[in-house]
Design a protein around this motif. Structure first.
Motif, PDB file in Angstrom:
ATOM      1  N   UNK A  89     -10.347   8.491 -16.853  1.00  0.00           N
ATOM      2  CA  UNK A  89     -11.236   8.579 -15.700  1.00  0.00           C
ATOM      3  C   UNK A  89     -10.668   7.899 -14.461  1.00  0.00           C
ATOM      4  N   UNK A  90      -9.941   6.792 -14.630  1.00  0.00           N
ATOM      5  CA  UNK A  90      -9.382   6.106 -13.473  1.00  0.00           C
ATOM      6  C   UNK A  90      -8.199   6.878 -12.899  1.00  0.00           C
ATOM      7  N   UNK A  91      -7.333   7.412 -13.755  1.00  0.00           N
ATOM      8  CA  UNK A  91      -6.161   8.171 -13.329  1.00  0.00           C
ATOM      9  C   UNK A  91      -6.581   9.355 -12.459  1.00  0.00           C
ATOM     10  N   UNK A  92      -7.572  10.081 -12.932  1.00  0.00           N
ATOM     11  CA  UNK A  92      -8.108  11.216 -12.180  1.00  0.00           C
ATOM     12  C   UNK A  92      -8.685  10.766 -10.839  1.00  0.00           C
ATOM     13  N   UNK A  93      -9.393   9.656 -10.844  1.00  0.00           N
ATOM     14  CA  UNK A  93     -10.035   9.165  -9.627  1.00  0.00           C
ATOM     15  C   UNK A  93      -9.013   8.731  -8.587  1.00  0.00           C
ATOM     16  N   UNK A 148       0.795  -1.229   0.000  1.00  0.00           N
ATOM     17  CA  UNK A 148       0.000   0.000   0.000  1.00  0.00           C
ATOM     18  C   UNK A 148       0.829   1.282   0.000  1.00  0.00           C
ATOM     19  N   UNK A 149       1.960   1.267   0.690  1.00  0.00           N
ATOM     20  CA  UNK A 149       2.819   2.457   0.725  1.00  0.00           C
ATOM     21  C   UNK A 149       3.408   2.732  -0.652  1.00  0.00           C
ATOM     22  N   UNK A 150       3.839   1.680  -1.342  1.00  0.00           N
ATOM     23  CA  UNK A 150       4.398   1.839  -2.684  1.00  0.00           C
ATOM     24  C   UNK A 150       3.328   2.288  -3.682  1.00  0.00           C
ATOM     25  N   UNK A 151       2.128   1.745  -3.544  1.00  0.00           N
ATOM     26  CA  UNK A 151       1.047   2.148  -4.439  1.00  0.00           C
ATOM     27  C   UNK A 151       0.791   3.651  -4.297  1.00  0.00           C
ATOM     28  N   UNK A 152       0.718   4.128  -3.058  1.00  0.00           N
ATOM     29  CA  UNK A 152       0.498   5.556  -2.816  1.00  0.00           C
ATOM     30  C   UNK A 152       1.658   6.383  -3.383  1.00  0.00           C
ATOM     31  N   UNK A 153       2.881   5.924  -3.142  1.00  0.00           N
ATOM     32  CA  UNK A 153       4.065   6.674  -3.594  1.00  0.00           C
ATOM     33  C   UNK A 153       4.136   6.748  -5.110  1.00  0.00           C
ATOM     34  N   UNK A 154       3.622   5.711  -5.781  1.00  0.00           N
ATOM     35  CA  UNK A 154       3.676   5.653  -7.243  1.00  0.00           C
ATOM     36  C   UNK A 154       2.325   5.961  -7.891  1.00  0.00           C
ATOM     37  N   UNK A 155       1.458   6.647  -7.174  1.00  0.00           N
ATOM     38  CA  UNK A 155       0.111   6.888  -7.704  1.00  0.00           C
ATOM     39  C   UNK A 155       0.161   7.650  -9.022  1.00  0.00           C
ATOM     40  N   UNK A 156       1.214   8.440  -9.241  1.00  0.00           N
ATOM     41  CA  UNK A 156       1.345   9.194 -10.493  1.00  0.00           C
ATOM     42  C   UNK A 156       1.588   8.286 -11.687  1.00  0.00           C
ATOM     43  N   UNK A 213      -4.650  15.564 -21.941  1.00  0.00           N
ATOM     44  CA  UNK A 213      -5.521  15.515 -20.776  1.00  0.00           C
ATOM     45  C   UNK A 213      -4.882  14.708 -19.659  1.00  0.00           C
ATOM     46  N   UNK A 214      -4.303  13.554 -20.008  1.00  0.00           N
ATOM     47  CA  UNK A 214      -3.667  12.720 -18.999  1.00  0.00           C
ATOM     48  C   UNK A 214      -2.494  13.443 -18.350  1.00  0.00           C
ATOM     49  N   UNK A 215      -1.715  14.153 -19.150  1.00  0.00           N
ATOM     50  CA  UNK A 215      -0.582  14.898 -18.614  1.00  0.00           C
ATOM     51  C   UNK A 215      -1.055  15.971 -17.628  1.00  0.00           C
ATOM     52  N   UNK A 216      -2.113  16.689 -17.977  1.00  0.00           N
ATOM     53  CA  UNK A 216      -2.626  17.737 -17.098  1.00  0.00           C
ATOM     54  C   UNK A 216      -3.192  17.157 -15.799  1.00  0.00           C
ATOM     55  N   UNK A 217      -3.885  16.009 -15.913  1.00  0.00           N
ATOM     56  CA  UNK A 217      -4.380  15.333 -14.710  1.00  0.00           C
ATOM     57  C   UNK A 217      -3.202  14.936 -13.821  1.00  0.00           C
ATOM     58  N   UNK A 218      -2.147  14.426 -14.452  1.00  0.00           N
ATOM     59  CA  UNK A 218      -0.968  14.012 -13.708  1.00  0.00           C
ATOM     60  C   UNK A 218      -0.292  15.173 -13.001  1.00  0.00           C
ATOM     61  N   UNK A 219      -0.122  16.276 -13.711  1.00  0.00           N
ATOM     62  CA  UNK A 219       0.488  17.449 -13.084  1.00  0.00           C
ATOM     63  C   UNK A 219      -0.353  17.954 -11.917  1.00  0.00           C
ATOM     64  N   UNK A 220      -1.669  18.017 -12.129  1.00  0.00           N
ATOM     65  CA  UNK A 220      -2.561  18.495 -11.069  1.00  0.00           C
ATOM     66  C   UNK A 220      -2.518  17.551  -9.859  1.00  0.00           C
ATOM     67  N   UNK A 221      -2.498  16.245 -10.145  1.00  0.00           N
ATOM     68  CA  UNK A 221      -2.438  15.275  -9.062  1.00  0.00           C
ATOM     69  C   UNK A 221      -1.120  15.324  -8.308  1.00  0.00           C
TER      70      UNK A 221
END
Length: 273
Positions: A178-182, A140-148, A220-228
């Motif tokens: 939609x999943x990346x943003x979520x 779970x820690x790695x998943x959170x750290x690599x969420x991007x 769109x994916x890049x912008x979602x990634x930057x915002x996240x």
């Protein structure tokens, strides 16, 4: 009594793979589920196939969009319509392994703190031939750290319906991310992720996947990634990493395919467990 889980699938022109996807759910070893299918105004005969299956199996419930609304809208509609504690995602061109739902429900019963659970997949071509194994981090820690990096294989995911509703569910404004943003919003809200180190689906991947990833979708994916990344105060390398889809999107298809396969060698999702 209501079943504990809803299998949620959105379909837009799902032939010829749709029947195999549906059968893989109906033949699960875990049988206590509702199968909620959103028909996103299909025009290829998928609607007829869905109606035939629904007539044969009472667990299938179909909602039909009056016009094509996109995957984000359709999944948000499905999350809102679901009446079960858990929702399992499924795509119309993939194949679930026979005990997928059983494995996930067993794990969640033993780990009540987990909100979102995915797993491994096997990448297959249009004929169903296995190409490669898709691994994702399981800690779970790695998943959170690599969420991007989007460290969850979307059609393997089972999530807590109430928790997803609280973070705003899927966004109808996204085209194909939609999943990346979520996941960014789920991470910011402190939801707990996990992945099983077990294959849960056969994930169909063809040249059409590249053709669908237009420049607008990649941007769109890049912008979602930057915002996240900004939201989660991610490291500088994360900002560089989320730019990759846009670079792939602006290249001609032959070069895009080669670069994608080369970059997979350095994908951090496949280097941790």
């Amino acid at each position: 009594m209501n079943p504990p889980v809803t299998v949620l699938m959105s379909v837009y022109n799902g032939l010829p793979y749709l029947p195999e996807a549906i059968d893989s759910i109906l033949q699960q070893t875990f049988q206590d589920f509702e199968f909620l299918i959103i028909d996103d105004a299909s025009t290829d005969g998928s609607s007829k196939v869905l109606a035939e299956y629904a007539e044969r199996d009472s667990r299938i419930r179909i909602l039909t969009n009056e016009r094509n609304m996109g995957l984000g809208y359709s999944l948000a509609r499905g999350v809102e319509a679901a009446t079960t504690p858990w929702i399992a995602r499924m795509d119309a061109d993939d194949i679930a392994v026979p005990n997928r739902l059983e494995l996930q429900m067993d794990y969640l019963a033993k780990h009540p703190d987990v909100d979102i659970l995915g797993g491994y997949g096997l990448r297959i071509d249009k004929s169903g031939k296995v190409m490669t194994k898709i691994k994702v981090p399981t800690d779970p820690v790695q998943i959170y750290r690599l969420i991007w990096t989007c460290p969850l294989l979307h059609p393997t995911v089972m999530f807590r319906q109430e928790a997803i509703v609280k973070v705003g569910s899927y966004s109808s404004k996204t085209n194909r991310n939609e999943d990346y943003d979520l996941w960014f919003r789920c991470a910011a809200a402190g939801l707990k992720f996990a992945n099983l180190s077990i294959t849960l689906i056969y994930y169909r991947f063809t040249d059409e996947n590249f053709q669908r990833n237009k420049i607008s979708v990649s941007a769109e994916q890049m912008l979602i990634g930057w915002r996240g990344c900004w939201m989660l105060r991610a490291s500088p390398i994360a900002y560089l990493g989320v730019t990759k889809p846009f670079l792939l999107g602006i290249l001609p298809l032959p070069f895009r395919t080669v670069l994608y396969r080369w970059l997979k060698l350095f994908d951090p999702r496949e280097k941790v467990t």
